[in-house]
Design an enzyme around this catalytic site. Sequence first.
Site, PDB file in Angstrom:
ATOM      1  N   ASP A   1       0.213   4.581   1.786  1.00 26.91           N
ATOM      2  CA  ASP A   1      -0.730   5.733   2.849  1.00 26.91           C
ATOM      3  C   ASP A   1      -1.541   7.045   2.307  1.00 26.91           C
ATOM      4  O   ASP A   1      -1.112   7.550   1.958  1.00 26.91           O
ATOM      5  CB  ASP A   1       1.066   6.040   3.845  1.00 26.91           C
ATOM      6  CG  ASP A   1       1.827   5.501   4.820  1.00 26.91           C
ATOM      7  OD1 ASP A   1       1.331   4.239   5.160  1.00 26.91           O
ATOM      8  OD2 ASP A   1       2.664   6.047   5.170  1.00 26.91           O
TER       9      ASP A   1
ATOM     10  N   HIS B   1       1.024  -1.238  -0.288  1.00 23.67           N
ATOM     11  CA  HIS B   1      -0.118  -0.040   0.045  1.00 23.67           C
ATOM     12  C   HIS B   1       0.895   1.380   0.359  1.00 23.67           C
ATOM     13  O   HIS B   1       2.127   1.169   0.097  1.00 23.67           O
ATOM     14  CB  HIS B   1      -0.588   0.065   1.095  1.00 23.67           C
ATOM     15  CG  HIS B   1      -0.650  -0.085   2.647  1.00 23.67           C
ATOM     16  ND1 HIS B   1       0.635  -0.870   3.092  1.00 23.67           N
ATOM     17  CD2 HIS B   1       0.197   1.342   3.399  1.00 23.67           C
ATOM     18  CE1 HIS B   1       0.867  -0.287   4.206  1.00 23.67           C
ATOM     19  NE2 HIS B   1       1.023   0.859   4.627  1.00 23.67           N
TER      20      HIS B   1
END
Length: 266
Positions: A101, A99
Amino acid sequence: MSATVNLKVERLSSALGALVTGVDLASGVDGAVVDRLRALFLEHQVLCIRGQASMSPQDQLDFAAEWGEVSVHPYVPSIEGYPGLMKIYDPNPVTQRWHADTTHAACPPALSMLLARTLPPIGGDTMWSSAYLAYENLGPGLRATLDGLRAVHKGTELAGAAGLDTGAVTQTHPVVRTHPVTGRKALFVNGDYTERFDGWSVEESAPLLEYLYAQVARSEYVYRHRWQVGDLVIWDNRCTQHAVVGDTGGAERVLHRVTIAGDRPA
């Protein structure tokens, strides 16, 4: 004499990452050092500045402020007395997926800084991947298709637990964003926050999204960092993704994170 004279740099992988030694951030640094670090950061996407265990929480916030506006997470609390400084605990499903953030924000962070405070005897490494390479090595037809798409990003279940309305943590961003400084294009969808392509159903989006997530996870695009106490790692949230390896065996792992406000992806 400027501290840049003693600053040493070592590349950590062919894709991204560099180790910086010879600088003591707790003692304060001048503008020339910050400029040098910023240039290295743009070149390598991830910097590990080793040997910073003596930094206090305020030192970390002061150094972060040299890079831009410190942002406060919309639903994860800061350490009391230090707005914008978060305590990161043991690996969990959210941190173990690839991912970038808080991409559910209108303006996701430009960069993050993570300082290792307490580490397990083994395990708990963090991996970073170059979203530049994940995009640039796709075929030209797929790149052209992705260039015209947008995706819907939503906050995790923690947002609801914090009492935030779904609309407050839902944004639509380009699938491919252009870095505002380097001008390079990077893949900007991830397994934590991207729900679907804009105008597509979740079911229609899933196969292509899973393919793109798999590109981010390709080993040749990845640098795996084995932490040492006092490592301060700075990464570019606009062109990298990261994931924690959840192999600590339940041992304590504490890191302090500060993020710097970014712009709206374009």
